[in-house]
Design an enzyme around this catalytic site. Structure first.
Site, PDB file in Angstrom:
ATOM      1  N   LYS A   8       2.762 -10.177  10.602  1.00  0.00           N
ATOM      2  CA  LYS A   8       3.551 -10.875  10.917  1.00  0.00           C
ATOM      3  C   LYS A   8       3.835 -11.708  12.145  1.00  0.00           C
ATOM      4  O   LYS A   8       4.549 -12.838  12.398  1.00  0.00           O
ATOM      5  CB  LYS A   8       4.745 -10.086  10.063  1.00  0.00           C
ATOM      6  CG  LYS A   8       5.270  -9.424   9.530  1.00  0.00           C
ATOM      7  CD  LYS A   8       4.852  -9.502   8.068  1.00  0.00           C
ATOM      8  CE  LYS A   8       6.407  -9.371   6.409  1.00  0.00           C
ATOM      9  NZ  LYS A   8       5.110  -8.201   6.286  1.00  0.00           N
TER      10      LYS A   8
HETATM   11  C1  LIG Z   1       4.456  -7.934   5.479  1.00  0.00           C
HETATM   12  C2  LIG Z   1       3.363  -6.909   4.604  1.00  0.00           C
HETATM   13  C3  LIG Z   1       2.328  -6.934   3.680  1.00  0.00           C
HETATM   14  C4  LIG Z   1       2.914  -7.837   2.864  1.00  0.00           C
HETATM   15  O1  LIG Z   1       2.323  -9.569   2.992  1.00  0.00           O
HETATM   16  P1  LIG Z   1       2.994 -11.357   1.960  1.00  0.00           P
HETATM   17  O2  LIG Z   1       2.966 -11.650   2.919  1.00  0.00           O
HETATM   18  O3  LIG Z   1       4.598  -9.975   1.645  1.00  0.00           O
HETATM   19  O4  LIG Z   1       2.608 -10.276   0.942  1.00  0.00           O
HETATM   20  C5  LIG Z   1       1.363  -6.375   3.988  1.00  0.00           C
HETATM   21  N1  LIG Z   1       1.050  -5.544   4.876  1.00  0.00           N
HETATM   22  C6  LIG Z   1       1.973  -5.160   5.690  1.00  0.00           C
HETATM   23  C7  LIG Z   1       1.359  -4.213   7.342  1.00  0.00           C
HETATM   24  C8  LIG Z   1       2.881  -5.871   5.927  1.00  0.00           C
HETATM   25  O5  LIG Z   1       3.813  -5.908   7.160  1.00  0.00           O
END
Ligand SMILES: *Cc1c(COP(=O)(O)O)cnc(C)c1O
Length: 488
Positions: free
Chosen positions: A108
């Site tokens: 993120k």
């Molecule tokens: C948010 C997240 C995901 C999923 O990503 P999306 O964009 O919501 O599909 C997968 N792995 C981790 C570690 C995350 O923080």
């Protein structure tokens, strides 16, 4: 490029407005209506450095922003462990795209380092002098990454809602120790879907009843419903491809598969956008954990959220209402009325079924699978034992599904597995996997120490010492009180 709501083609916005608003006023999501026609020369990304790729890709997707280059520099300079932000590592027969080298150790960070720059720039360019109030629901990783990006930025306030008891101890401490005069962190009694639905409802009611009138405040979102969250994520698909070309692993133009551990369908949708902009992507493999609603949907065409919400060892993917799928549905059918109808059904009846032609369109690009906690643990152990590579639980789900995909389809295309978090964000599950659950300390920080002693893989800076920081946020509320909390 114009943006429009997925639920109403006449609700349009510029890219500046789309980023500022977060979502469309009818509850739909903003989408560039003609992404396939964007005039983008994807080959300009080959051999370029990550920040140049980010600049060119985001300029194509968000054309109304001036000075994208400057925004990118400010967002990423000296924030990541590595100069190229998102390195690719060869592990066995696959390539692992490490997206967790940012300040909060989850993927993120790539988007949430950039989003504050985009929001501030959009405000400046549109002459918006309101305070922007960012509302965010998190399954664990978005919250901290958003807090890290937005704290102490003038003109912005942020509230993060996380599901009580459904995030790891490390994830919780990362959030509740957050400093900054403009931040609030609040636990919600319920799961991630309860928190996300509560936040979406608060948005809708505030807009409908104009509840912030006279307070010089407007709402926006740091969740992947905001297109400003998705746009920065295209960068690493191009960067990974460029790295594979540079290392001689693929020839220019050769198709590559990507396997993405998926929750809200944001990360994988960014891959679809990259493909729409010309990147030679073969299949996008959608990897779920035991909350396999997306696998079900991509197999049968029926999306059914009426099922038990399971707590897994990959909590950031514990989601039953996958928001960004709505964007993909529009891209597959091109009919906003139809999308609005499906979303109404999802809301009122808990399920919807797409037409066979939409399903087959989706299957051209997406292949879906899922892995249980046990299967993910087995992959962590195997990667460690066979390749000396330590991965987290979400990455392990993706690795496991990538192997399922290759044995089911016989595909021998190069495979890039997206690695979305540091193993130290979920140390208990990771240590248990490699030691078969023997002698696991109860305290997650002791587990971290044991894991680093055992493997020699260093603990990221942002995570060590977290347990010695003061706890600054202790609020806890019911999902039905989210609106009141926001107004207060
Ligand atoms: C948010 C997240 C995901 C999923 O990503 P999306 O964009 O919501 O599909 C997968 N792995 C981790 C570690 C995350 O923080």
């Amino acid at each position: 490029m114009r943006y429009q709501s997925t639920r109403n083609g006449s609700l349009t916005a510029t890219s500046l407005e789309a980023v500022l608003k977060g979502m469309a006023s009818d509850g739909g999501l903003f989408l560039p209506s003609d992404i396939g026609k964007a005039n983008f020369d994807w080959k300009c990304t080959l051999g370029a450095d990550t920040r140049s790729i980010a600049t060119s890709v985001m300029s194509a997707l968000l054309p109304d922003f001036e000075n994208m280059k400057e925004l990118v520099e400010k967002a990423y300079l000296n924030k990541f462990e590595t100069e190229d932000l998102t390195p690719v590592v060869k592990v066995g027969n696959h390539f692992v795209l490490e997206l967790f080298r940012g300040p909060t150790s989850a993927f993120k960070d790539v988007a949430l380092s950039m989003l504050p720059q985009l929001i501030c720039a959009a405000k400046k360019q549109t002459g918006d002098t309101d305070t922007t109030l960012i509302l965010t629901a998190t399954s664990g990783d978005t919250g901290k990454a958003a807090l890290e990006g937005f704290h102490d930025i003038s003109g912005i306030r942020i509230i993060v809602f996380y599901p009580e008891g459904a995030v790891s101890a490390v994830q919780r401490l990362q959030m509740v120790t957050q400093v900054g005069d403009n931040v609030r962190v609040c636990a919600v009694r319920g799961n991630f879907d309860d928190a996300q639905t509560g936040v979406k409802k608060a948005f809708a009611v505030v807009r409908e009843k104009d509840l912030l009138a006279g307070r010089n405040t407007s709402l926006s979102s740091a969740n992947s419903i905001n297109i400003g969250r998705l746009a920065p994520q295209l960068t690493y698909y191009f960067k990974a491809y460029s790295d594979l070309v540079a290392s001689g692993a693929v020839a220019v133009g050769e198709t590559v598969d990507f396997c993405v551990p998926t929750g809200n369908f944001g990360d994988i949708l960014a891959g679809y956008f990259a493909k729409a902009l010309g990147l030679p992507v073969g299949h996008l493999v959608c990897a779920s954990n035991a909350n396999n609603v997306l696998w079900d949907f991509l197999t049968t065409g029926t999306y059914n959220r009426k099922r038990p919400f399971l707590k897994t060892t990959s909590p950031s993917m514990d989601i039953l209402v996958s928001s960004n799928l709505e964007r993909m549905l529009f891209l597959a059918c091109g009919d906003s009325e139809q999308v609005a109808g499906w979303m109404r059904d999802l809301n009122e009846k808990g399920s919807y079924t797409v037409t066979p032609s939409v399903l087959s369109k989706l299957k051209e690009t997406f292949w879906a699978g899922y892995a249980s906690d046990e299967a993910a643990a087995a992959s962590i152990k195997k990667l460690w034992n066979e390749h000396n590579y330590l991965c987290d639980t979400h990455t392990a789900v993706a690795w496991n599904v990538a192997e399922q995909y290759q044995s089911a389809t016989g595909s021998n295309r190069p495979m890039v597995v997206l690695s979305t978090a540091s193993p130290y964000k979920f140390p208990t599950s990771v240590l248990s996997a490699i030691t078969d659950g023997k002698n696991i300390p109860a305290d997650e920080f002791e587990v971290m120490e044991k894991l680093t002693n055992l493997t020699g893989v260093p603990v990221p800076n942002g995570l060590s010492g977290l347990n010695r920081r003061p706890i600054l946020h202790t609020d806890i509320i019911d999902p039905s009180d989210i609106l009141d909390y926001v107004l207060k």
